[in-house]
Write an enzyme that holds these catalytic residues in place. Structure first.
Site, mmCIF file in Angstrom:
data_model
loop_
_atom_site.group_PDB
_atom_site.id
_atom_site.type_symbol
_atom_site.label_atom_id
_atom_site.label_comp_id
_atom_site.label_asym_id
_atom_site.label_seq_id
_atom_site.Cartn_x
_atom_site.Cartn_y
_atom_site.Cartn_z
ATOM 1 N N THR A 72 0.822 -1.382 -0.328
ATOM 2 C CA THR A 72 0.250 -0.552 0.339
ATOM 3 C C THR A 72 1.216 1.492 -0.311
ATOM 4 O O THR A 72 1.538 1.116 -1.208
ATOM 5 C CB THR A 72 -1.214 0.316 1.201
ATOM 6 O OG1 THR A 72 -0.053 -0.177 2.203
ATOM 7 C CG2 THR A 72 -1.621 -1.022 0.812
ATOM 8 N N LYS B 76 4.028 -6.852 4.186
ATOM 9 C CA LYS B 76 3.405 -5.970 3.433
ATOM 10 C C LYS B 76 3.115 -5.103 4.577
ATOM 11 O O LYS B 76 2.822 -5.710 5.685
ATOM 12 C CB LYS B 76 2.366 -5.478 2.524
ATOM 13 C CG LYS B 76 1.482 -5.742 3.389
ATOM 14 C CD LYS B 76 0.626 -5.169 4.116
ATOM 15 C CE LYS B 76 0.510 -3.728 3.070
ATOM 16 N NZ LYS B 76 0.126 -2.516 4.364
ATOM 17 N N THR C 41 1.389 -9.431 12.551
ATOM 18 C CA THR C 41 1.687 -7.807 12.257
ATOM 19 C C THR C 41 0.492 -7.563 11.063
ATOM 20 O O THR C 41 1.259 -8.827 9.454
ATOM 21 C CB THR C 41 2.850 -7.463 11.558
ATOM 22 O OG1 THR C 41 2.903 -6.154 11.529
ATOM 23 C CG2 THR C 41 3.758 -8.665 10.812
ATOM 24 N N GLU D 150 6.177 4.225 7.836
ATOM 25 C CA GLU D 150 5.099 4.990 6.654
ATOM 26 C C GLU D 150 6.460 6.602 7.011
ATOM 27 O O GLU D 150 6.271 7.265 7.792
ATOM 28 C CB GLU D 150 4.293 5.785 7.262
ATOM 29 C CG GLU D 150 2.924 4.817 5.992
ATOM 30 C CD GLU D 150 1.851 5.156 6.319
ATOM 31 O OE1 GLU D 150 1.224 4.200 5.796
ATOM 32 O OE2 GLU D 150 1.419 5.309 7.487
ATOM 33 N N ASN E 281 -0.254 10.730 5.987
ATOM 34 C CA ASN E 281 -1.614 10.084 7.073
ATOM 35 C C ASN E 281 -2.275 11.170 7.305
ATOM 36 O O ASN E 281 -4.037 11.474 7.449
ATOM 37 C CB ASN E 281 -1.421 9.644 7.851
ATOM 38 C CG ASN E 281 -0.515 8.237 8.357
ATOM 39 O OD1 ASN E 281 -1.287 7.965 7.248
ATOM 40 N ND2 ASN E 281 0.469 8.298 8.326
ATOM 41 N N THR F 181 -7.292 10.594 -0.152
ATOM 42 C CA THR F 181 -7.182 10.239 -1.700
ATOM 43 C C THR F 181 -6.372 10.449 -1.928
ATOM 44 O O THR F 181 -5.102 10.183 -2.208
ATOM 45 C CB THR F 181 -7.307 12.461 -0.988
ATOM 46 O OG1 THR F 181 -6.758 12.994 -0.762
ATOM 47 C CG2 THR F 181 -9.508 12.535 -1.204
#
Lengths: 404, 404
Positions: free
Chosen positions: A150, A176, A187, A273, A399, A404
């Site tokens: 992702t 992932k 996880t 991230e 985040n 979008t």
């Protein structure tokens, strides 16, 4: 034990593939992955402990209740969680996969990852499954690893071989996970394949033991996802004597499973991230191992410690603070802390109080991409390692408007 | 109950002041605050539950063990925590303050806030105390509130009056706190003053009850500080009949203490490091109140929810996720969620699943500076409110290199 190239298709008899079917908007991004074993497998999985959990978790639990599986289907872009029709659709995905591969639906492990609470569009997936099944190949592991991503920036796969009972056993994995990562049991998503011959109970045991010390010791942001799952399928094609109980062969198998899970866990943490750094925290000398684990996780989860790492600031007081708010019985006035990287090591805290150190040397150490924090409690034999990443502008950016 | 202007010097008989003494580098920033009561006070305090705690905590606990105090000294810029000579220096600060005010050291409440593990420079503080004591005034509350700030962008003070036993009782407060805020017992620093006549045991009781529902329900970043403390001094100069037991008068006192603590808690959350928004989360219908508290705190602590708020993204799946990983026994399939602000309200989740809503309307609601999240569990009478803030680029910036 030897590390080899490849991932889930490295073990004998496993085929895999991945493509873009249309769950994700960008046609550049694959969103459907499939793994297939040429023979039936013993199977095991561990799941999120979040009380809100995805429909695929419910369905996978049912399907592998008999300890067997033969294929895996996973979409990215939509978690199929908090949807009124989620279980129905997850079952439909299994049915379609089974039909395309000539299996029954109970042979399928299913997973989904992406936005929570958005209705899953079944049409592109139906089309994708039909298209993907005939494309599976013995070197398609990398395509599958790409299709489960992702916000990950890198596909994550690994493979190892080991001798068991005179046979070469191969174990492959893909995973992932980048945000909403603070697993409590499993996880994000991890899929392991192996050609080892091993019974379901022993496979379950090996997976649980390995996950507890690896995937469950990673945190990106303290948020335990609703869809975490790690599964393993073993098809026996290595022809080693069946592993049916504990002993040298089970230990060898467990060692390599732990190694591969550790490696995947570090890749997930380092690709957190927005992350610019991998943080590895080792706690020694704790009164117990569970306490060592809790302290290590507390440190790598602390937003203030993570932000200091991003700024290459040796602000060790925040590490002490995070140790101090860990629940449990222990003393703080015997604690020492060292911080290190490939650029060297500095001793920053002794007996719970600061020691003088050169800030320039510290900065130089902290500018590296992999930072190790060593905590010694001097109170027992408990030991643990946890992995995390720094907290950066990009985490907030990713985040602030993920949907979008 | 009436809100009035002012802070800690609003009640009768309290003087205060603040100045720059040199603990902080910038001469523009005050770093030493003092409060003095013209008569002895009953006193109470609640402290951090972090096992690593500042030397001022140790010293204040000792000093108010007799239930009395008459003055408060606080420096910002250095937490005096994890220092080998910390207690000695905190005691020296009390000694100096006592000498300057003609009191004994046991009359002093002491607090420090700032960097952990940096040696406290006593010389500027010694000079500052001598200078500050003669400058204290009956309208110096604002100077003191300014001098306890660290990364706070606004000074935080409040005052209320209430009739008790035919007399007007006044209660004043100041607080600071912006990062490392996830109090467990007390929070950051809060100092309350009152001219009420109330015994130490009843003062303790009122403070504990109020703090549990207010300061302890705030989180900026999940990090419980080493130096959290909220104290209260009551000098009796309002001449109300002494509050010695529960009853209407204690209830009236408690109501105003809760009101003032709620107001300070919201100010602290809204001024969280880097924050652009205040998040208020109310949980109703939980099986128990402790569970309602845990769920409310889980939501306002979730990095993903906080980042979504920053991006004005109605990503309610993250709220469900944070509810789901809260420890405790409850069902998730009866939960509904609403999000509101002065721009209106949207219903985003019903029976644990999403409901259709207009994204533009949601965005418009979320662009406001104060966002309310209402969670209804439909499982009992438990209710709680927690306050937090969004996670922003500036939080990372402030904490990436706080020390320099």
């Amino acid at each position: 034990m030897e590390k080899i190239t490849g991932g889930v298709t490295a073990p004998k008899g496993f085929l895999a593939g991945g493509l873009h079917c249309g769950v994700r908007a960008s046609q550049m991004k694959k969103d459907l992955a499939m793994i297939y074993s040429q023979t039936p497998c013993t199977a095991a999985a561990v799941y999120t402990q979040n009380k809100v959990y995805g429909a695929p978790i419910t369905v996978t639990k049912n399907n592998i209740a008999n300890g067997m599986a033969q294929a895996m289907i996973c979409n990215s872009g939509n978690a199929n969680t908090c949807n009124a029709d989620g279980v129905e659709k997850a079952e439909a995905m299994c049915q379609m996969t089974a039909e395309a591969l000539g299996l029954s639906p109970e042979d399928i492990i299913i997973a989904s990852t992406g936005v929570i609470g958005a209705v899953l569009p079944l049409e592109p997936i139906a089309k994708g499954i039909k298209e993907l099944a005939p494309q599976l190949t013995a070197d398609g592991g990398a395509l599958a690893a790409e299709a489960i991503m992702t916000t990950d920036t890198k596909a994550k796969e690994e493979a190892y071989t080991i001798e068991i009972g005179g046979k070469t056993v191969t174990i492959g994995a893909m995973a992932k996970g980048s945000g909403m990562i603070h697993p409590n049991m499993a996880t994000m998503l991890g899929f392991l394949t192996t050609d080892a011959a091993i019974t379901t109970p022993m496979l379950n045991k090996a997976l649980k033991l390995a996950v507890d010390d690896t995937f469950n010791m990673v945190s990106v942001d303290g948020d335990t996802s609703t869809n975490d799952m790690v599964s393993i399928m073993a098809n026996g094609m290595a022809e080693n004597p069946m592993i049916e109980a504990e002993g040298a062969e089970f230990e060898a198998f467990l060692t390599v499973i732990k190694e591969i899970c550790t490696s995947m866990a570090k890749k997930i943490a380092g690709d957190g991230e927005g992350a610019t750094k991998l943080m590895e925290c080792t706690v020694n000398g704790a009164p117990t191992t569970p306490l060592a684990k809790a302290i290590a996780k507390s440190i790598i989860t602390s937003s203030l410690t993570k932000a200091a790492m991003f700024g290459a600031d040796a602000n060790w007081g925040r590490i002490l603070c995070a140790i101090g708010y860990t629940e449990g019985d222990f003393q703080v006035d015997t604690i020492s802390v060292d911080i290190s990287s490939t650029k060297g090591s500095i001793h920053v805290c002794e007996n719970g109080a600061g020691v003088a150190f050169d800030e320039e040397v510290a900065k130089n150490i902290l500018l590296e991409e992999e930072i190790h924090i060593q905590v010694e409690l001097n109170q027992g034999e408990g030991t643990a390692t946890a992995w995390g990443c720094d907290l950066t502008y990009d985490y907030v950016k990713i985040n602030g408007d993920y949907r979008t």
